[in-house]
Design an enzyme around this catalytic site. Structure first.
Site, short mmCIF file in Angstrom:
data_model
loop_
_atom_site.label_atom_id
_atom_site.label_comp_id
_atom_site.label_asym_id
_atom_site.label_seq_id
_atom_site.Cartn_x
_atom_site.Cartn_y
_atom_site.Cartn_z
N ASN A 1 7.16 4.35 -0.18
CA ASN A 1 8.20 4.49 -1.20
C ASN A 1 7.74 5.47 -2.28
O ASN A 1 6.54 5.65 -2.50
CB ASN A 1 8.42 3.15 -1.91
CG ASN A 1 9.18 2.14 -1.09
OD1 ASN A 1 9.91 1.32 -1.64
ND2 ASN A 1 9.02 2.15 0.22
N TYR B 1 -6.38 -3.33 3.83
CA TYR B 1 -5.03 -3.57 3.30
C TYR B 1 -4.05 -3.89 4.41
O TYR B 1 -3.37 -4.92 4.39
CB TYR B 1 -4.55 -2.34 2.49
CG TYR B 1 -3.05 -2.34 2.25
CD1 TYR B 1 -2.45 -3.27 1.41
CD2 TYR B 1 -2.23 -1.40 2.88
CE1 TYR B 1 -1.07 -3.28 1.21
CE2 TYR B 1 -0.84 -1.40 2.68
CZ TYR B 1 -0.27 -2.34 1.85
OH TYR B 1 1.09 -2.34 1.66
N THR C 1 4.94 -3.85 5.48
CA THR C 1 4.77 -2.40 5.47
C THR C 1 4.66 -1.86 6.90
O THR C 1 4.21 -2.56 7.80
CB THR C 1 3.47 -2.04 4.69
OG1 THR C 1 3.09 -0.71 5.00
CG2 THR C 1 2.30 -2.95 5.06
N ASP C 2 5.03 -0.59 7.05
CA ASP C 2 4.87 0.05 8.37
C ASP C 2 3.39 0.22 8.73
O ASP C 2 3.07 0.50 9.89
CB ASP C 2 5.59 1.41 8.42
CG ASP C 2 5.09 2.42 7.41
OD1 ASP C 2 4.21 2.08 6.59
OD2 ASP C 2 5.56 3.58 7.46
N GLU C 3 2.51 0.05 7.73
CA GLU C 3 1.08 0.25 8.01
C GLU C 3 0.52 -0.81 8.97
O GLU C 3 -0.56 -0.63 9.53
CB GLU C 3 0.26 0.28 6.71
CG GLU C 3 0.75 1.40 5.81
CD GLU C 3 -0.17 1.76 4.65
OE1 GLU C 3 -1.39 1.53 4.75
OE2 GLU C 3 0.35 2.28 3.65
N ASP D 1 4.49 -13.07 -11.55
CA ASP D 1 3.53 -11.98 -11.41
C ASP D 1 2.29 -12.34 -12.23
O ASP D 1 2.40 -12.81 -13.36
CB ASP D 1 4.15 -10.67 -11.92
CG ASP D 1 3.38 -9.44 -11.45
OD1 ASP D 1 3.99 -8.60 -10.76
OD2 ASP D 1 2.18 -9.32 -11.76
N LYS E 1 -1.94 -7.38 5.35
CA LYS E 1 -0.48 -7.46 5.42
C LYS E 1 -0.03 -7.94 6.80
O LYS E 1 0.91 -8.73 6.93
CB LYS E 1 0.15 -6.09 5.11
CG LYS E 1 -0.02 -5.61 3.68
CD LYS E 1 0.69 -6.45 2.64
CE LYS E 1 2.20 -6.36 2.71
NZ LYS E 1 2.84 -7.14 1.61
P1 NAD Z 1 2.17 -2.69 -6.74
O1 NAD Z 1 0.69 -2.66 -6.54
O2 NAD Z 1 2.81 -1.62 -7.56
O3 NAD Z 1 2.60 -4.09 -7.39
C1 NAD Z 1 2.07 -5.31 -6.97
C2 NAD Z 1 2.45 -6.37 -8.00
O4 NAD Z 1 1.96 -7.63 -7.51
C3 NAD Z 1 1.81 -6.15 -9.37
O5 NAD Z 1 2.76 -6.35 -10.38
C4 NAD Z 1 0.71 -7.20 -9.43
O6 NAD Z 1 0.44 -7.65 -10.76
C5 NAD Z 1 1.31 -8.30 -8.58
N1 NAD Z 1 0.27 -9.19 -8.03
C6 NAD Z 1 -0.86 -8.82 -7.36
N2 NAD Z 1 -1.58 -9.91 -7.03
C7 NAD Z 1 -0.85 -10.99 -7.45
C8 NAD Z 1 -1.05 -12.39 -7.38
N3 NAD Z 1 -2.14 -12.92 -6.81
N4 NAD Z 1 -0.12 -13.20 -7.90
C9 NAD Z 1 0.99 -12.68 -8.50
N5 NAD Z 1 1.22 -11.38 -8.61
C10 NAD Z 1 0.31 -10.53 -8.09
O7 NAD Z 1 2.79 -2.73 -5.28
P2 NAD Z 1 4.12 -2.07 -4.70
O8 NAD Z 1 3.83 -0.68 -4.30
O9 NAD Z 1 5.25 -2.36 -5.62
O10 NAD Z 1 4.30 -2.91 -3.37
C11 NAD Z 1 5.03 -4.14 -3.37
C12 NAD Z 1 5.05 -4.71 -1.97
O11 NAD Z 1 5.65 -3.79 -1.07
C13 NAD Z 1 3.67 -5.00 -1.40
O12 NAD Z 1 3.72 -6.21 -0.70
C14 NAD Z 1 3.39 -3.84 -0.47
O13 NAD Z 1 2.54 -4.23 0.57
C15 NAD Z 1 4.78 -3.53 0.02
N6 NAD Z 1 5.04 -2.14 0.42
C16 NAD Z 1 4.74 -1.11 -0.41
C17 NAD Z 1 5.04 0.20 -0.04
C18 NAD Z 1 4.78 1.36 -0.98
O14 NAD Z 1 4.99 2.52 -0.58
N7 NAD Z 1 4.35 1.15 -2.22
C19 NAD Z 1 5.63 0.45 1.20
C20 NAD Z 1 5.92 -0.63 2.05
C21 NAD Z 1 5.63 -1.92 1.63
P1 TYD Z 2 -1.06 6.56 -0.80
O1 TYD Z 2 -0.07 6.94 -1.85
O2 TYD Z 2 -2.34 5.93 -1.21
O3 TYD Z 2 -0.27 5.67 0.27
P2 TYD Z 2 -0.73 5.16 1.74
O4 TYD Z 2 -2.18 5.36 1.92
O5 TYD Z 2 -0.37 3.70 1.68
O6 TYD Z 2 0.11 5.93 2.71
O7 TYD Z 2 -1.44 7.87 0.02
C1 TYD Z 2 -0.44 8.65 0.68
C2 TYD Z 2 -1.15 9.73 1.45
O8 TYD Z 2 -1.77 10.63 0.52
C3 TYD Z 2 -2.29 9.22 2.32
O9 TYD Z 2 -2.31 9.99 3.53
C4 TYD Z 2 -3.54 9.50 1.52
C5 TYD Z 2 -3.18 10.73 0.72
N1 TYD Z 2 -3.80 10.85 -0.62
C6 TYD Z 2 -4.48 12.04 -0.97
O10 TYD Z 2 -4.57 12.99 -0.18
N2 TYD Z 2 -5.05 12.11 -2.20
C7 TYD Z 2 -4.99 11.08 -3.10
O11 TYD Z 2 -5.56 11.19 -4.22
C8 TYD Z 2 -4.28 9.88 -2.74
C9 TYD Z 2 -4.18 8.73 -3.68
C10 TYD Z 2 -3.71 9.82 -1.48
#
Ligand code: NAD
Ligand code: TYD
Length: 339
Positions: A183, A153, A125-127, A33, A157
């Site tokens: 998540n 974003y 991601t589902d996005e 990381d 992905k």
């Molecule tokens: P996050 O932003 O919390 O964490 C990302 C981590 O990656 C951080 O620790 C950051 O330091 C590290 N990182 C970023 N750039 C880097 C680089 N160049 N080299 C090494 N490390 C680097 O993200 P998250 O929410 O834990 O998501 C993790 C993965 O899951 C991502 O690939 C995201 O696209 C995917 N994902 C997230 C969600 C969600 O709801 N959060 C849902 C589906 C998929």
């Molecule tokens: P987010 O947690 O950024 O996840 P994603 O955009 O990847 O789904 O946002 C979840 C939903 O909440 C999205 O529809 C945008 C909305 N949102 C707000 O309404 N206010 C906020 O301040 C943020 C961060 C998100």
């Protein structure tokens, strides 16, 4: 068994490392990381002295550094979580998303090609499927749904996913991909909806809801995502994509009200703010494939998961208060004061 986990100082990667060290005694976990703004070593505090754990501050786009770790560790499996993950930041400045999410993925897979690997797993991601209309509740994303991205974003992905499939076909790299819904849970960075609303409500600050708050997300407790990835890397078929989601669709406004209710705060704190550009309307996963092939089922119901999550934020204030007192303050001003 040695597993390289990239992005393990972030939200899901951190939870995955805790999960794997608990569920698979004897596995060695090596976390790569670079510790961007979203990476936090405090997330790895509970495992930092674990004899089977190693942390390396490495940027996944730095080929030489990545190759060195592969030579030292000879990993069996790579799980690539490292990414820039926040849609709003990608709208503000896309470049770093292309670098980490696309070029970083290619670098990790090149290392796998060069040194050999049993499995490369891409956390997607589902996005990548874009969005679904709000008035067609019969529609869901399946693995066959065409890629149709909305934000820088999600485009980055999706590009990474296409590269993974290309490496599988062209080089025979043993790749799997998971595409999960939103998540929530412990160690979630407070720029995202749920932790941001918890933190603001606790500070009696306004809760900024984009647009009308009618947008729908399909929420999954983070540990259920970790379990899905664990199953895929051990039992999933090479070359396959698995959608991960628990049929738990909720409108943003309902989540925000629920959080206020749990914290005993007034709905007057809600503030509707101008919408996110290109804002996806609805995400909804059809998890039939992972259920039937791998027997995966989400274990945590949303009512329980959200309670656990709120309690975690109440009991771990130092983890997130530290974050929101730093660079995050400038981000918050940039993102919300102008709205
Ligand atoms: P996050 O932003 O919390 O964490 C990302 C981590 O990656 C951080 O620790 C950051 O330091 C590290 N990182 C970023 N750039 C880097 C680089 N160049 N080299 C090494 N490390 C680097 O993200 P998250 O929410 O834990 O998501 C993790 C993965 O899951 C991502 O690939 C995201 O696209 C995917 N994902 C997230 C969600 C969600 O709801 N959060 C849902 C589906 C998929
Ligand atoms: P987010 O947690 O950024 O996840 P994603 O955009 O990847 O789904 O946002 C979840 C939903 O909440 C999205 O529809 C945008 C909305 N949102 C707000 O309404 N206010 C906020 O301040 C943020 C961060 C998100």
């Amino acid at each position: 068994m040695t597993i390289i986990v990239t992005g393990g100082a972030g939200f899901i990667g951190g939870n995955f490392i805790h999960y794997m060290l608990r569920e698979h005694p004897g596995y060695r976990i090596v976390c790569l990381d670079s510790l961007t703004y979203a990476g936090n070593l405090a997330t790895l505090d509970p495992v930092k002295d674990h004899p089977d754990f190693r942390f390396c501050q490495v940027d996944i786009t730095e080929r030489g550094d990545v190759y060195k770790i592969f030579m030292e560790e000879k990993p069996d499996i790579v799980v690539n979580f490292a990414a820039e993950s926040h849609v709003d930041r990608s709208i503000e400045e896309p470049t770093v998303f292309l670098q980490t999410n696309i070029l970083g993925t290619a670098t990790m897979m090149d290392a796998c090609r060069r040194y050999g690997i049993k499995r490369y797993h891409q956390v997607s991601t589902d996005e990548v499927y874009g969005d679904l209309p709000l008035d067609r509740l019969d529609l869901f994303f399946t693995e066959e749904t065409p890629i149709h991205t909305s934000s820088p974003y999600s485009a980055s992905k999706a590009s990474a996913d296409l590269l993974c499939l290309a490496y599988a076909r062209t080089y025979g790299l043993p790749v799997t991909i998971s595409r999960c819904s939103n998540n929530y849970g412990p160690y979630h960075f407070p720029e995202k909806l749920i932790p941001l609303m918890i933190a603001n409500a606790l500070a009696d600050k306004k809760l900024p809801v984009y647009g009308t708050g009618e947008n729908v997300r399909d929420w999954l407790y983070v540990e259920d995502h970790c379990k899905a990835i664990d199953l895929i890397i051990h039992k999933g078929r090479v070359g396959e994509i698995y959608n991960v989601g628990g049929h738990n669709e909720m409108k943003n406004i309902d989540i925000v009200k629920l959080i206020l209710h749990h914290l005993g705060k007034s709905e007057d704190l809600i503030e509707f703010v101008p919408d996110r550009r290109g804002h996806d309307l609805r995400y909804a996963i059809d998890p039939t494939k992972i259920k039937t092939e791998l027997g995966w089922e989400p274990e945590t119901k949303f009512e329980d998961g959200i309670k656990k999550t709120i309690e975690w934020y109440l009991n771990n204030r130092e983890w997130w208060e530290e974050i929101i007192s730093g660079e995050y303050k400038d981000y918050y001003k940039r993102m919300y004061n102008a709205r």
